[in-house]
Design an enzyme around this catalytic site. Structure first.
Site, PDB file in Angstrom:
ATOM      1  N   GLU A 172       0.773   4.124   1.481  1.00 49.28           N
ATOM      2  CA  GLU A 172       1.123   4.670   2.793  1.00 49.28           C
ATOM      3  C   GLU A 172       2.201   3.830   3.468  1.00 49.28           C
ATOM      4  OE1 GLU A 172      -0.712   4.972   7.252  1.00 49.28           O
ATOM      5  OE2 GLU A 172      -2.139   5.257   5.604  1.00 49.28           O
ATOM      6  N   HIS A 201       0.846  -1.187   0.000  1.00 42.24           N
ATOM      7  CA  HIS A 201       0.000   0.000   0.000  1.00 42.24           C
ATOM      8  C   HIS A 201       0.886   1.245   0.000  1.00 42.24           C
ATOM      9  CE1 HIS A 201      -2.743   3.125   1.533  1.00 42.24           C
ATOM     10  NE2 HIS A 201      -3.717   2.381   1.048  1.00 42.24           N
TER      11      HIS A 201
END
EC number: 1.17.7.4
Length: 564
Positions: free
Chosen positions: A132, A130
């Site tokens: 992030e 992901h």
């Protein structure tokens, strides 16, 4: 606030989280300042509909600065953040760089950096790959691991010192469960609950309502990890869960039988999309309750959304101003105001739509209405025609103002509200006196000022609603430029000024009965202001019905004043 219409409950926490709002505001501010093109390093947020809207505004996604080497433009770091190494590379590419990383993600960066500097290994509870999480790993000084379940925890080595953090949108209960297992692999462990507060609130509300629902609809991008996680949480609580991106995903599903439907959404889902889906659900359920109610609702929604209602509101204000100025009932003036406001409202709304097909029809209709307004203006005199053409042209060009790159103008806040007030007051208050060659008196100027104030506060209030629905607006809106506290003070001050104008007219002895009735009409305006003071997330057509309804109420009071 949650809605409970037709057995449908909408989560209070649904809609953009603060970090997403900040990122959107930053790119819109750049766009409004004329700094184009704008390139985001990866999708700014994980929502295809929002990304499509941003692309319409010249804000596009790229993977690396090298893709736009040699081109002008601004680079924007996405809301999810990036690694410090990548950030240094981006900042050295020679372009202006704006960091739109969510402040709460920045907090996790700082947490990891602090403990990594003290020799701690970092274990991130999150989704490997992901955006992030990739950014978070960059702050671990090469001593970082990502785990998503118990099997991945068991595969971890033993640690001397470990700092356990969470991807900001993780499920809190799952994070603590895995943290306890990770602690068993370390001599010393620090548990840093870095799940953001909006995520905690969203999960808490979801648990409360999903467990009592027959059917849960989760709205958000299929590529959004936090939305997928929310759908998974609901699947543990409700008998049926559906993850949708648009209302088209509702087709083929039974929306009438479930007694209780709960609608929630991910952190990157705009409220306007939630509105559309909840509206589709309610329409389907209204069909079960009666075709007539469904038909009437759709007709009223059409009248509001097509700008017909707004045009009639302008006609009502024109009637009020004519009566205040002592102008005899004049049909061409009323029709001109209707066409003028209808034209500009339709064109401006059409320009903001996504997709060429969606734009083409409303803009064409708006141009036809504008041409009809000019024809009527020409019959009232050449000077009236020229003035109308200037105001109409300015209104049509307003959505394209940044193309002219006049920096002082494009950076001026609240331009939309100000221009709307000036346009309406021109056609509703100035033209009635000017078209009949009446000598301008103090009363005429006060009436024009009265119209400016009423329309300005109307535009400001609607701007609050637009912002709450996450419609893409920048600092051209008073509310977005100055914030809620200043906006509330401004609305109170404007309403006080409206009352002041009417009291001044009373002192002058000008049409006492009529002015007295309009003073009573301020009770309705105060009600609208109070409604928006308390109502944080208006979601339906009632919003515009109430706000523009003030002009129809004032027109009705003017008519009744004849019989007093």
């Amino acid at each position: 606030m949650k809605e409970k219409d037709y057995g449908v409950t909408i989560a209070k926490s649904a809609g953009f989280c603060p970090g997403v709002k900040k990122a959107i505001d930053k790119v819109l501010e750049l766009e409004s300042s004329g700094k184009k093109p704008i390139f985001t390093l990866g999708p700014l947020i994980h929502n295809n509909q929002v990304i499509a809207t941003l692309e319409e505004k010249g804000i596009t996604s790229i993977g690396h600065p090298s893709e736009v080497e040699g081109k002008e433009g601004v680079l924007v770091i996405r809301a999810h953040g990036i690694t410090p190494e990548f950030q240094r590379e981006v900042e050295s590419c020679g372009k202006e760089v704006i960091d739109a990383t969510c402040p709460l993600v920045k907090h996790v960066h700082n947490n990891i950096s602090k403990y990594a500097g003290e020799g701690y290994t970092t274990v991130i509870v999150g989704d490997a790959g992901h955006a992030e999480v990739i950014g978070l790993l960059g702050y671990t000084q090469g001593r970082g691991y990502v785990v998503a379940d118990e099997s991945e925890v068991l595969a971890l080595p033993d640690f001397d010192k470990v700092n356990i953090v969470a991807q900001t949108t993780q499920k809190e209960a799952a994070f603590y469960k895995l943290a306890e297992l990770i602690k068993q692999k370390a001599k010393e462990a620090v548990v840093s609950n870095t799940i953001c507060e909006p995520t905690k609130q969203r999960q808490s509300e979801t648990i409360e309502y999903a467990k009592n629902a027959d059917f849960v609809i989760v709205v958000g991008g299929k590529n959004s990890a936090n939305t997928a996680r929310l759908a998974k949480l609901c699947g543990e609580l409700a008998p049926k869960v559906l993850h949708v991106e648009t209302e088209a995903d509702l087709e083929g599903h039974d929306l009438k039988t479930p007694k209780k439907i709960f609608i929630t959404a991910g952190a990157s889902t705009p409220n306007w999309l939630i509105d559309r889906i909840s509206g589709a659900v309610k329409n389907a359920r209204m069909g079960a309750m009666g075709h007539l109610a469904n038909f009437l609702y759709k007709m009223w929604a059409f009248i509001i959304n097509s700008s017909l209602y707004t045009a009639f509101a302008a006609l009502g204000l024109t009637y009020v101003c004519m009566k205040l100025q002592g102008v005899l009932f004049h049909v061409p003036l009323l029709v001109l105001s209707w066409l003028f406001v209808f034209s500009l409202t339709v064109i401006n709304r059409g320009v903001s739509k996504t997709g060429q097909t969606e734009k083409r029809l409303p803009i064409t209709i708006g141009v036809i209405a504008g041409a009809a307004a000019l024809v009527i203006a020409f019959t009232l005199g050449f000077e009236i025609f020229i003035a109308t053409a200037v105001f109409l042209g300015a209104g049509v060009l307003y959505p394209f103002r940044y193309m002219f790159k006049i920096k002082k103008f494009t950076s001026l806040p609240a331009t939309k509200d100000l221009f709307t007030a000036l346009g309406w007051s021109f056609v509703c208050a100035y033209l009635p006196a000017q078209s009949l060659d009446m000598p301008f008196t103090n009363a005429n100027y006060l009436v024009i000022f009265y119209a400016v104030l009423l329309v300005f506060v109307r535009s400001v209030i609607l701007g609050i609603g637009a912002a709450h629905k996450d419609i893409m607006i920048g600092k051209e809106s008073f509310y977005k430029a100055f914030g809620l506290k200043v906006t509330r003070v401004a609305i109170i001050a404007i309403i006080a000024a409206v009352v002041g104008v009417l009291i001044t007219l009373l002192i002058m002895g000008w049409k006492v009965k009529l002015v007295t009735m309009l003073l009573l009409g301020n009770i309705y305006i105060i009600f609208i202001a109070a409604y928006y003071y308390l109502q944080r997330k208006p979601r339906n057509i009632m919003e515009e019905t109430l706000v523009d309804g003030q002009f129809l109420v004032l027109a009705a009071l003017c008519f009744l004043a004849r019989f007093i």
